[in-house]
Design a protein around this motif. Structure first.
Motif, PDB file in Angstrom:
ATOM      1  N   PRO A  99       0.772  -1.161  -0.039  1.00  0.00           N
ATOM      2  CA  PRO A  99      -0.111   0.139   0.068  1.00  0.00           C
ATOM      3  C   PRO A  99       0.784   1.362   0.161  1.00  0.00           C
ATOM      4  CG  PRO A  99      -0.879  -1.513   1.602  1.00  0.00           C
ATOM      5  CD  PRO A  99       0.267  -2.275   1.048  1.00  0.00           C
ATOM      6  N   GLY A 100       0.362   2.156  -0.967  1.00  0.00           N
ATOM      7  CA  GLY A 100       1.122   3.407  -0.822  1.00  0.00           C
ATOM      8  C   GLY A 100       2.507   3.500  -1.722  1.00  0.00           C
ATOM      9  N   GLY A 101       2.872   2.162  -2.280  1.00  0.00           N
ATOM     10  CA  GLY A 101       4.110   2.015  -2.912  1.00  0.00           C
ATOM     11  C   GLY A 101       5.416   2.029  -2.274  1.00  0.00           C
ATOM     12  N   SER A 102       5.317   2.122  -0.849  1.00  0.00           N
ATOM     13  CA  SER A 102       6.468   1.884  -0.030  1.00  0.00           C
ATOM     14  C   SER A 102       6.366   0.987   1.168  1.00  0.00           C
ATOM     15  CB  SER A 102       6.940   3.440   0.347  1.00  0.00           C
ATOM     16  OG  SER A 102       5.993   3.946   1.090  1.00  0.00           O
ATOM     17  N   GLY A 103       7.387   0.778   1.921  1.00  0.00           N
ATOM     18  CA  GLY A 103       7.536  -0.116   2.926  1.00  0.00           C
ATOM     19  C   GLY A 103       7.258  -1.538   2.817  1.00  0.00           C
ATOM     20  N   PRO A 104       6.950  -2.251   4.063  1.00  0.00           N
ATOM     21  CA  PRO A 104       6.910  -3.628   3.817  1.00  0.00           C
ATOM     22  C   PRO A 104       5.655  -4.094   3.073  1.00  0.00           C
ATOM     23  CG  PRO A 104       6.552  -3.062   6.000  1.00  0.00           C
ATOM     24  CD  PRO A 104       6.853  -1.853   5.514  1.00  0.00           C
ATOM     25  N   LEU A 105       5.779  -5.519   2.774  1.00  0.00           N
ATOM     26  CA  LEU A 105       4.392  -5.865   2.280  1.00  0.00           C
ATOM     27  C   LEU A 105       3.568  -6.005   3.062  1.00  0.00           C
ATOM     28  CD1 LEU A 105       5.906  -8.821  -0.093  1.00  0.00           C
ATOM     29  CD2 LEU A 105       5.519  -6.495  -0.805  1.00  0.00           C
ATOM     30  N   SER A 106       2.137  -5.923   2.673  1.00  0.00           N
ATOM     31  CA  SER A 106       0.948  -6.094   3.446  1.00  0.00           C
ATOM     32  C   SER A 106       0.593  -7.415   3.785  1.00  0.00           C
ATOM     33  CB  SER A 106      -0.176  -5.250   2.659  1.00  0.00           C
ATOM     34  OG  SER A 106      -1.393  -5.754   3.173  1.00  0.00           O
ATOM     35  N   ALA A 107       0.325  -7.669   4.954  1.00  0.00           N
ATOM     36  CA  ALA A 107      -0.066  -9.175   5.486  1.00  0.00           C
ATOM     37  C   ALA A 107      -1.321  -9.582   4.757  1.00  0.00           C
ATOM     38  CB  ALA A 107      -0.016  -9.250   6.837  1.00  0.00           C
ATOM     39  N   SER A 108      -2.139  -8.494   4.729  1.00  0.00           N
ATOM     40  CA  SER A 108      -3.659  -9.020   3.964  1.00  0.00           C
ATOM     41  C   SER A 108      -3.271  -9.298   2.575  1.00  0.00           C
ATOM     42  CB  SER A 108      -4.583  -7.965   4.048  1.00  0.00           C
ATOM     43  OG  SER A 108      -5.480  -8.024   3.311  1.00  0.00           O
ATOM     44  N   GLY A 109      -2.531  -8.484   1.724  1.00  0.00           N
ATOM     45  CA  GLY A 109      -2.186  -8.627   0.361  1.00  0.00           C
ATOM     46  C   GLY A 109      -1.515  -9.962   0.134  1.00  0.00           C
ATOM     47  N   VAL A 110      -0.466 -10.163   1.058  1.00  0.00           N
ATOM     48  CA  VAL A 110       0.259 -11.688   0.935  1.00  0.00           C
ATOM     49  C   VAL A 110      -0.520 -12.734   1.200  1.00  0.00           C
ATOM     50  CG1 VAL A 110       2.043 -13.082   2.029  1.00  0.00           C
ATOM     51  CG2 VAL A 110       2.562 -10.524   1.652  1.00  0.00           C
TER      52      VAL A 110
END
Length: 476
Positions: A99-110
């Motif tokens: 989300p937002g194109g920065s930071g770690p991967l989202s647990a929900s998306g993974v």
């Protein structure tokens, strides 16, 4: 579902043409099917923003729901399994995973993509994943015009590669950088909606640089799957043999085909005639090392084929099958119709023999530099006929897919026009009807009909035809 014994026999005859080990798959893209635009922390992409601008989408629809694949994932995988497909080419939604194109991967998306991969593998369907299928975080204000976007894409590839390294058989870095550049940055037809003409060329280089950085990141992550890129290819011919038409067909071939494939496969941008050199100033001062990054060896090259292009000198009207672009009227060339061919719902000429030409031209240009090839997209939109009994008849699509697959197989067979090409597989665009970008819900490409009000899926005649064909394939 067959109308007669002749149709049944033609399906089985097509299947017997498919060689053992040849991969047959279907393809989709996240923004076109997933929906669930605000679920799990997903943030807007450039296409969400573009669709919210009045007049951008033909029917004023958005990617908010599309076919709701996010909630109907299991049903869709069962359709692939029922078809008998070997593989499924999907794309990761960048802002669903990051989300937002920065930071770690989202647990929900993974979690969503974990579930998709697990179900595909359990069904015996090989996953092919695209990292960027026209999908870009809305926060990237300059998009691919900004070199920073390439760097961020390389980082994203590393995160995704590390997380899913063990379950994906094919990795595609970027889908159709040509279409992204031409429709999105040059002509204003697609997101982000810029009409920069030749000033859009930095988007070419930054996409290719992003591709190269992604290749390196995926391999550093230890992915077990093959790594490649996909681009659309259009064989180009001049309307007449006049010097002006020939020059403009050369120009179109360069900007549509060669500026994307030459750097990847040869490590250099194409030479251009002196009289056209001024248009390509964006490539005159490439930072040291970029082309080496871009041209890392690939495991495969993905080729999308839809149409040939007939080019003439002189400006056009600004009208095209993909929409109206006033910028097109400012170009020094125009695309001419090919009246000898029937057309799809988009008005695209149906010319299966040019798929063989596309393969032959790639082989002639790149020779030993061309890795194994997959046809990663081929398909057509038609106004399908749904009967009162619920069945969906799409005889035009049956003929289209049969003719194009046959043309590809003929081209690479011994004595064929592209016999030197190592053609590994063919992916139909698309598994199901979907949200067709700027055309919204007005164009249907699917093997499966989707009722966009209810989400109900109905396999079309083309689905049944291909299922019969795939059941007749010779086995190794």
């Amino acid at each position: 579902m067959f109308d007669d014994a002749v149709t049944h026999r033609s399906a089985r005859a097509l299947g017997r043409r498919i060689p053992p080990g040849f991969l047959f798959g279907t393809a989709t893209a996240a923004a076109q099917i997933e929906g669930a635009a605000r679920v799990g922390g997903r943030t807007p992409s450039v296409w969400d923003r573009f669709a919210d601008e009045p007049g951008r989408i033909v029917d004023a629809t958005t990617p908010a729901v599309t076919t709701d694949h996010y909630h109907r994932l299991g049903e869709d995988v069962r359709l692939m399994s029922d078809l008998g497909a070997d593989a499924y080419r999907f794309s990761f939604g960048w802002t669903r995973l990051q989300p937002g194109g920065s930071g770690p991967l989202s647990a929900s998306g993974v979690s969503f993509y974990d579930r998709l991969l697990d179900e595909l593998l359990e069904a015996g369907v090989s996953p092919f994943a695209t990292l960027s299928h026209w999908d870009l975080p809305a926060e990237y204000a300059q998009g691919w015009l900004d070199r920073e976007t390439a760097l961020r894409f390389g980082d994203f590839a590393g995160l995704v590669g590390t997380r899913f390294a063990d379950r994906i058989d094919g990795w595609i870095t970027i889908n159709e950088p040509a279409t992204v550049t031409l429709n999105g940055y040059a002509l204003g037809l697609h997101a982000p909606g810029l009409s920069l003409l030749f000033d859009a060329l930095p988007a070419v280089h930054h996409q290719l640089l992003g591709h190269g950085l992604a290749v390196g990141a995926l391999r550093e992550a230890g992915v077990r799957g093959a790594v490649g890129i996909t681009n659309v290819y259009s064989p180009v011919r001049p309307l007449n043999d006049t010097p002006e038409d020939v020059a403009m067909s050369t120009l179109f071939d360069i900007v549509h085909n060669r500026v994307f494939s030459d750097p990847v496969l040869l490590g250099r941008y194409p030479e251009v005639p002196d009289e056209l050199a001024g248009l390509f100033g964006a490539f005159a001062d490439i930072p040291a090392g970029d082309l080496e990054t871009i041209s890392q060896p690939l495991d495969f090259y993905g080729l999308n084929y839809y149409v040939p292009s007939l080019v003439a000198a002189g400006a056009g009207s600004g009208e095209s099958p993909d929409g109206t672009s006033q910028a097109m009227a400012d170009l020094p060339f125009r695309l001419e119709p090919l009246p000898q061919y029937p057309v799809t719902g988009f008005g695209w000429p149906i010319a299966p023999e040019y798929l063989g030409v596309a393969l032959a031209e790639m082989s002639a240009r790149y020779g030993a530099h061309l890795p194994p090839v997959y046809i990663t997209e081929n398909g057509a939109s038609f106004a399908d006929e749904q009967g009162e009994d619920g069945t969906v008849r799409d005889a035009e699509r049956v003929a289209y897919l049969s003719d194009h697959l046959t043309a590809a197989l003929d081209a690479v067979a011994p004595g064929g026009v592209a016999e030197a090409v190592d053609l590994r597989g063919y992916f139909v665009w698309s598994l199901m009807d979907n949200w067709e970008w700027a055309a919204g819900f007005t164009q249907r490409f699917g093997l499966v009909h989707v009722d966009f009000e209810t989400g109900v899926r109905t396999p079309k005649a083309s689905f049944h035809h291909l299922r019969e064909a795939l059941s007749a394939r010779p086995r190794a």
